[in-house]
Design a protein around this motif. Structure first.
Motif, PDB file in Angstrom:
ATOM      1  N   ARG A  76       0.823  -1.209   0.000  1.00 24.98           N
ATOM      2  CA  ARG A  76       0.000   0.000   0.000  1.00 24.98           C
ATOM      3  C   ARG A  76       0.860   1.263   0.000  1.00 24.98           C
ATOM      4  NH1 ARG A  76      -4.856   2.208   0.965  1.00 24.98           N
ATOM      5  NH2 ARG A  76      -4.989   4.084   2.250  1.00 24.98           N
ATOM      6  N   GLY A  77       1.898   1.282   0.817  1.00 30.03           N
ATOM      7  CA  GLY A  77       2.750   2.460   0.881  1.00 30.03           C
ATOM      8  C   GLY A  77       3.402   2.779  -0.457  1.00 30.03           C
ATOM      9  N   MET A  78       3.889   1.739  -1.147  1.00 29.22           N
ATOM     10  CA  MET A  78       4.517   1.949  -2.448  1.00 29.22           C
ATOM     11  C   MET A  78       3.508   2.427  -3.476  1.00 29.22           C
ATOM     12  SD  MET A  78       7.764   1.703  -2.792  1.00 29.22           S
ATOM     13  CE  MET A  78       7.730   1.608  -4.589  1.00 29.22           C
ATOM     14  N   LEU A  79       2.319   1.823  -3.494  1.00 29.76           N
ATOM     15  CA  LEU A  79       1.323   2.205  -4.490  1.00 29.76           C
ATOM     16  C   LEU A  79       0.837   3.640  -4.260  1.00 29.76           C
ATOM     17  CD1 LEU A  79      -0.711  -1.108  -4.852  1.00 29.76           C
ATOM     18  CD2 LEU A  79       0.991  -0.154  -6.415  1.00 29.76           C
ATOM     19  N   LEU A  80       0.751   4.060  -3.008  1.00 28.83           N
ATOM     20  CA  LEU A  80       0.375   5.441  -2.736  1.00 28.83           C
ATOM     21  C   LEU A  80       1.502   6.399  -3.119  1.00 28.83           C
ATOM     22  CD1 LEU A  80      -1.449   5.090   0.715  1.00 28.83           C
ATOM     23  CD2 LEU A  80      -2.488   5.583  -1.517  1.00 28.83           C
ATOM     24  N   ALA A  81       2.738   6.010  -2.843  1.00 29.47           N
ATOM     25  CA  ALA A  81       3.877   6.866  -3.197  1.00 29.47           C
ATOM     26  C   ALA A  81       4.025   7.015  -4.706  1.00 29.47           C
ATOM     27  CB  ALA A  81       5.164   6.297  -2.586  1.00 29.47           C
ATOM     28  N   LEU A  82       3.608   5.997  -5.456  1.00 24.72           N
ATOM     29  CA  LEU A  82       3.708   6.032  -6.919  1.00 24.72           C
ATOM     30  C   LEU A  82       2.561   6.800  -7.565  1.00 24.72           C
ATOM     31  CD1 LEU A  82       4.818   2.342  -7.490  1.00 24.72           C
ATOM     32  CD2 LEU A  82       6.144   4.359  -8.157  1.00 24.72           C
ATOM     33  N   ALA A  83       1.574   7.181  -6.784  1.00 21.28           N
ATOM     34  CA  ALA A  83       0.411   7.889  -7.332  1.00 21.28           C
ATOM     35  C   ALA A  83       0.831   9.238  -7.913  1.00 21.28           C
ATOM     36  CB  ALA A  83      -0.639   8.095  -6.242  1.00 21.28           C
ATOM     37  N   ASN A  84       0.175   9.595  -9.015  1.00 21.87           N
ATOM     38  CA  ASN A  84       0.392  10.886  -9.672  1.00 21.87           C
ATOM     39  C   ASN A  84       1.834  11.092 -10.120  1.00 21.87           C
ATOM     40  OD1 ASN A  84      -2.371  11.761  -9.188  1.00 21.87           O
ATOM     41  ND2 ASN A  84      -1.757  11.957  -7.035  1.00 21.87           N
ATOM     42  N   THR A  85       2.501  10.007 -10.461  1.00 21.61           N
ATOM     43  CA  THR A  85       3.815  10.071 -11.100  1.00 21.61           C
ATOM     44  C   THR A  85       3.654   9.502 -12.504  1.00 21.61           C
ATOM     45  OG1 THR A  85       4.564   7.836 -10.473  1.00 21.61           O
ATOM     46  CG2 THR A  85       4.882   9.597  -8.860  1.00 21.61           C
ATOM     47  N   SER A  86       4.713   9.579 -13.272  1.00 19.79           N
ATOM     48  CA  SER A  86       4.684   8.996 -14.621  1.00 19.79           C
ATOM     49  C   SER A  86       5.159   7.546 -14.618  1.00 19.79           C
ATOM     50  CB  SER A  86       5.566   9.824 -15.555  1.00 19.79           C
ATOM     51  OG  SER A  86       6.918   9.822 -15.099  1.00 19.79           O
ATOM     52  N   ILE A  87       5.341   6.986 -13.443  1.00 16.48           N
ATOM     53  CA  ILE A  87       5.911   5.639 -13.323  1.00 16.48           C
ATOM     54  C   ILE A  87       4.816   4.582 -13.464  1.00 16.48           C
ATOM     55  CG2 ILE A  87       7.184   4.064 -11.828  1.00 16.48           C
ATOM     56  CD1 ILE A  87       8.360   6.608 -10.475  1.00 16.48           C
ATOM     57  N   GLU A  88       5.026   3.660 -14.399  1.00 17.69           N
ATOM     58  CA  GLU A  88       4.095   2.546 -14.579  1.00 17.69           C
ATOM     59  C   GLU A  88       4.568   1.371 -13.736  1.00 17.69           C
ATOM     60  OE1 GLU A  88       3.564   1.654 -18.696  1.00 17.69           O
ATOM     61  OE2 GLU A  88       2.850   3.674 -19.193  1.00 17.69           O
ATOM     62  N   VAL A  89       3.617   0.700 -13.092  1.00 12.90           N
ATOM     63  CA  VAL A  89       3.981  -0.339 -12.134  1.00 12.90           C
ATOM     64  C   VAL A  89       3.237  -1.632 -12.412  1.00 12.90           C
ATOM     65  CG1 VAL A  89       2.294   0.565 -10.482  1.00 12.90           C
ATOM     66  CG2 VAL A  89       4.090  -0.950  -9.665  1.00 12.90           C
ATOM     67  N   ILE A  90       3.969  -2.728 -12.353  1.00 12.68           N
ATOM     68  CA  ILE A  90       3.382  -4.064 -12.357  1.00 12.68           C
ATOM     69  C   ILE A  90       3.392  -4.552 -10.914  1.00 12.68           C
ATOM     70  CG2 ILE A  90       3.745  -6.474 -13.019  1.00 12.68           C
ATOM     71  CD1 ILE A  90       4.795  -5.537 -15.673  1.00 12.68           C
ATOM     72  N   ILE A  91       2.243  -4.988 -10.429  1.00 10.87           N
ATOM     73  CA  ILE A  91       2.163  -5.517  -9.077  1.00 10.87           C
ATOM     74  C   ILE A  91       2.117  -7.044  -9.136  1.00 10.87           C
ATOM     75  CG2 ILE A  91       1.064  -3.458  -8.150  1.00 10.87           C
ATOM     76  CD1 ILE A  91      -1.609  -4.930  -8.279  1.00 10.87           C
ATOM     77  N   SER A  92       2.387  -7.673  -8.016  1.00 11.72           N
ATOM     78  CA  SER A  92       2.464  -9.136  -7.985  1.00 11.72           C
ATOM     79  C   SER A  92       1.642  -9.704  -6.845  1.00 11.72           C
ATOM     80  CB  SER A  92       3.922  -9.584  -7.809  1.00 11.72           C
ATOM     81  OG  SER A  92       4.745  -9.080  -8.841  1.00 11.72           O
ATOM     82  N   ILE A  93       1.167 -10.910  -7.074  1.00 15.17           N
ATOM     83  CA  ILE A  93       0.513 -11.687  -6.025  1.00 15.17           C
ATOM     84  C   ILE A  93       1.538 -12.682  -5.499  1.00 15.17           C
ATOM     85  CG2 ILE A  93      -1.352 -13.287  -5.476  1.00 15.17           C
ATOM     86  CD1 ILE A  93      -2.885 -12.071  -7.854  1.00 15.17           C
ATOM     87  N   PRO A  94       1.989 -12.549  -4.264  1.00  9.85           N
ATOM     88  CA  PRO A  94       2.989 -13.471  -3.720  1.00  9.85           C
ATOM     89  C   PRO A  94       2.507 -14.916  -3.788  1.00  9.85           C
ATOM     90  CG  PRO A  94       2.721 -11.570  -2.280  1.00  9.85           C
ATOM     91  CD  PRO A  94       1.617 -11.503  -3.290  1.00  9.85           C
ATOM     92  N   ASN A  95       3.439 -15.823  -3.885  1.00 14.32           N
ATOM     93  CA  ASN A  95       3.102 -17.243  -4.014  1.00 14.32           C
ATOM     94  C   ASN A  95       2.191 -17.730  -2.883  1.00 14.32           C
ATOM     95  OD1 ASN A  95       4.694 -17.266  -6.265  1.00 14.32           O
ATOM     96  ND2 ASN A  95       6.381 -18.411  -5.348  1.00 14.32           N
ATOM     97  N   ASN A  96       2.418 -17.202  -1.682  1.00 20.21           N
ATOM     98  CA  ASN A  96       1.634 -17.692  -0.546  1.00 20.21           C
ATOM     99  C   ASN A  96       0.193 -17.202  -0.551  1.00 20.21           C
ATOM    100  OD1 ASN A  96       1.964 -15.030   0.175  1.00 20.21           O
ATOM    101  ND2 ASN A  96       3.173 -15.432   2.009  1.00 20.21           N
ATOM    102  N   GLN A  97      -0.165 -16.324  -1.499  1.00 21.72           N
ATOM    103  CA  GLN A  97      -1.546 -15.862  -1.617  1.00 21.72           C
ATOM    104  C   GLN A  97      -2.284 -16.495  -2.791  1.00 21.72           C
ATOM    105  OE1 GLN A  97      -1.935 -11.566  -1.567  1.00 21.72           O
ATOM    106  NE2 GLN A  97      -0.302 -11.334  -0.046  1.00 21.72           N
ATOM    107  N   VAL A  98      -1.519 -17.146  -3.684  1.00 23.27           N
ATOM    108  CA  VAL A  98      -2.129 -17.691  -4.906  1.00 23.27           C
ATOM    109  C   VAL A  98      -3.133 -18.794  -4.578  1.00 23.27           C
ATOM    110  CG1 VAL A  98      -1.680 -18.923  -7.070  1.00 23.27           C
ATOM    111  CG2 VAL A  98      -0.196 -17.033  -6.355  1.00 23.27           C
ATOM    112  N   LEU A  99      -2.796 -19.646  -3.621  1.00 19.62           N
ATOM    113  CA  LEU A  99      -3.680 -20.764  -3.295  1.00 19.62           C
ATOM    114  C   LEU A  99      -5.049 -20.271  -2.855  1.00 19.62           C
ATOM    115  CD1 LEU A  99      -1.204 -23.135  -1.392  1.00 19.62           C
ATOM    116  CD2 LEU A  99      -1.920 -23.231  -3.785  1.00 19.62           C
ATOM    117  N   ALA A 100      -5.065 -19.227  -2.027  1.00 18.96           N
ATOM    118  CA  ALA A 100      -6.346 -18.698  -1.550  1.00 18.96           C
ATOM    119  C   ALA A 100      -7.153 -18.090  -2.689  1.00 18.96           C
ATOM    120  CB  ALA A 100      -6.110 -17.650  -0.462  1.00 18.96           C
ATOM    121  N   LEU A 101      -6.473 -17.425  -3.615  1.00 16.70           N
ATOM    122  CA  LEU A 101      -7.181 -16.790  -4.726  1.00 16.70           C
ATOM    123  C   LEU A 101      -7.743 -17.821  -5.694  1.00 16.70           C
ATOM    124  CD1 LEU A 101      -4.858 -13.761  -5.554  1.00 16.70           C
ATOM    125  CD2 LEU A 101      -6.963 -13.783  -4.233  1.00 16.70           C
TER     126      LEU A 101
END
Length: 471
Positions: A76-101
């Motif tokens: 959350r902190g990184m995504l908020l810090a990246l707001a309103n910049t020209s930086i494009e971001v790819i986010i990831s789902i950690p392996n330990n969360q994939v099973l639940a999803l």
């Protein structure tokens, strides 16, 4: 000679057919982030004992003109810090969360609402990676992975983030460093580092007679050929991770700052030149370098902690020379890097390096003589810093010119003081000196005709979807 070349090529391809790459990451493209021409981005890992704050990370990215990043989570902190910049971001789902999803639509919907929809459009999230090297760390995850991706796609549709289902891309991790290390002498170092090769040393594919001048292109083309064999010919690829470690233990003698600087410098120029590969010339291969910071908490051999371009304090680990890359890494800030003595370096080693720099190295050491502007502070470390920096700029900040047997380091902080001005500060007592500063586990490879690898590729291609949205 032709026969020898083909024999060499066959032996080389035994190593390079490292492919099909056991796909390291599966995901979705949002907003068409990879299709807008050639770019080089950075992976941002967080296994640091003194991890900079999100604002500090984004500040470094902005200063260095790094406009594409990949996170290993959706912090959350990184995504908020990246707001309103020209930086494009790819986010990831950690392996330990994939099973639940992979268990339900509702789990995936909650994840999308919390980690994607809640940040758009202020934060330019352009893709979602489902797991990282998940099929090597969780070999039985294939079935759950399919469900997770289906549920995630449904959640994106429900959130009105689906757009059109075209032009998505395949992401993979490519590490010529490991190809070289595991090649048992069959892969020349220059071939792994993008260094120039004479025609007789180029690898030649005996099936296509295409010539290869570097391992990276051969690995990318192996993926293209594997997809072609399955009748997929119009899918772009994105290299999600590649790089070279700057330090290793005794079993990793090629993990050095010189080799890391050479590989990443040549990689950046190769990508921005849009040379493509022998199979697909002129087609961009957008790439994310592994990685932004050295991660001192990473387990494993010493090299695992030393893939970064920057130290945690923002100083570059080594100098890169990336002319022709536009503003990437704030290129052409030639006079804003300095070579100084490493804090805590052994005094005897510093003195020996100082003697060499002022002697055989022919650095300009006049200013550190008694009564001159840079004589004070009268310490070995201070005098060594001045001499090291003079030599560094005298050589044009060439790769390897700021090492001095490990007692020197590059900094972007101007060490000038009082009336003592260092080379590169614009007011040097010593005017000398072009370069640019900045500053796993990796991939498991299978032979191209391996049935499991082909199954995995088919699995991915069957789920290759885009979720484009113009923001």
């Amino acid at each position: 000679m032709q026969g020898e070349r083909l024999v060499f090529a066959e032996r080389m391809l035994d190593c390079i057919r490292v492919l099909l790459l056991l796909l390291s990451s599966f995901g979705f493209s949002i907003h068409g982030g990879a299709g807008a021409g050639a770019f080089v981005g950075l992976n941002v890992g967080t296994s640091l004992s003194n991890m900079p704050s999100p604002d500090q990370v984004v500040s470094l990215l902005k200063i260095k003109k790094i406009r594409h990043v990949r996170l290993y989570d959706s912090d959350r902190g990184m995504l908020l810090a990246l707001a309103n910049t020209s930086i494009e971001v790819i986010i990831s789902i950690p392996n330990n969360q994939v099973l639940a999803l992979g268990e339900s639509n509702s789990s995936a919907a909650n994840w999308v609402n919390k980690n994607v929809a809640g940040y758009l459009p202020d934060t330019k999230i352009t893709g979602i990676v489902v797991g990282n090297e998940i099929l090597t760390s969780l070999p039985n995850a294939a079935i759950v992975l399919v469900s997770a991706m289906k549920f995630l796609h449904s959640a994106l549709v429900a959130a009105n983030l689906d757009g059109q289902e075209t032009d998505s891309y395949l992401m993979m991790n490519l590490y010529p460093y490991y190809t070289y290390m595991q090649g048992n002498g069959k892969v020349p170092l220059d071939y792994a580092l993008f260094q120039p090769l004479t025609p007789e040393k180029e690898a030649v594919d005996p099936n296509t007679l295409l010539h290869y001048t570097n391992v990276f292109d051969a690995m990318v083309d192996a993926v293209y050929y594997s997809m072609s064999n399955l009748n997929y010919t119009n899918i772009s690829v994105v290299v999600a991770e590649t790089g070279w470690p700057s330090k290793g233990d005794a079993s990793e003698p090629r993990a050095t700052t010189d080799n890391a600087a050479t590989y990443n410098s040549n990689l950046v120029k190769h990508i921005f030149n849009i040379t493509g590969t022998p199979k697909r010339p002129g087609v961009p291969v957008n790439t994310y370098i592994y990685e932004l910071y050295n991660e001192d908490l990473k387990p494993g051999p010493l090299s695992e902690q030393n893939w970064g371009l920057f130290n945690a304090n923002g100083t570059p680990v080594y100098a890169l020379h990336v002319s022709g890359a536009g503003e990437f890494l704030a290129n052409n800030i030639t006079n804003q890097s300095y070579c100084v003595a490493k804090p805590g370096a052994d005094t005897k080693l510093l003195q020996a390096a100082l003697d060499w720099a002022c002697g055989p190295g022919q650095a300009n050491c006049t200013a550190i003589q008694g009564g001159e502007d840079c004589f004070n502070p009268d310490t070995v470390g201070a005098h060594a810093s001045y001499a090291f920096n003079s030599y560094y700029h005298k050589t044009g900040m060439a790769m390897g010119s700021c090492d001095f047997k490990g007692v020197a380091t590059i900094t972007t902080t101007n060490p000038s003081h009082d009336s003592c001005f260092y080379s590169g500060s614009g007011r040097g007592n010593d005017s000398t000196g072009n370069g640019t500063t900045f500053a796993d586990s990796r991939s498991t490879y299978l032979i191209a005709n391996d049935s499991m690898a082909l199954y995995i590729l088919v699995l991915f291609l069957s789920l290759l979807l885009i979720v484009d949205r113009q923001i």
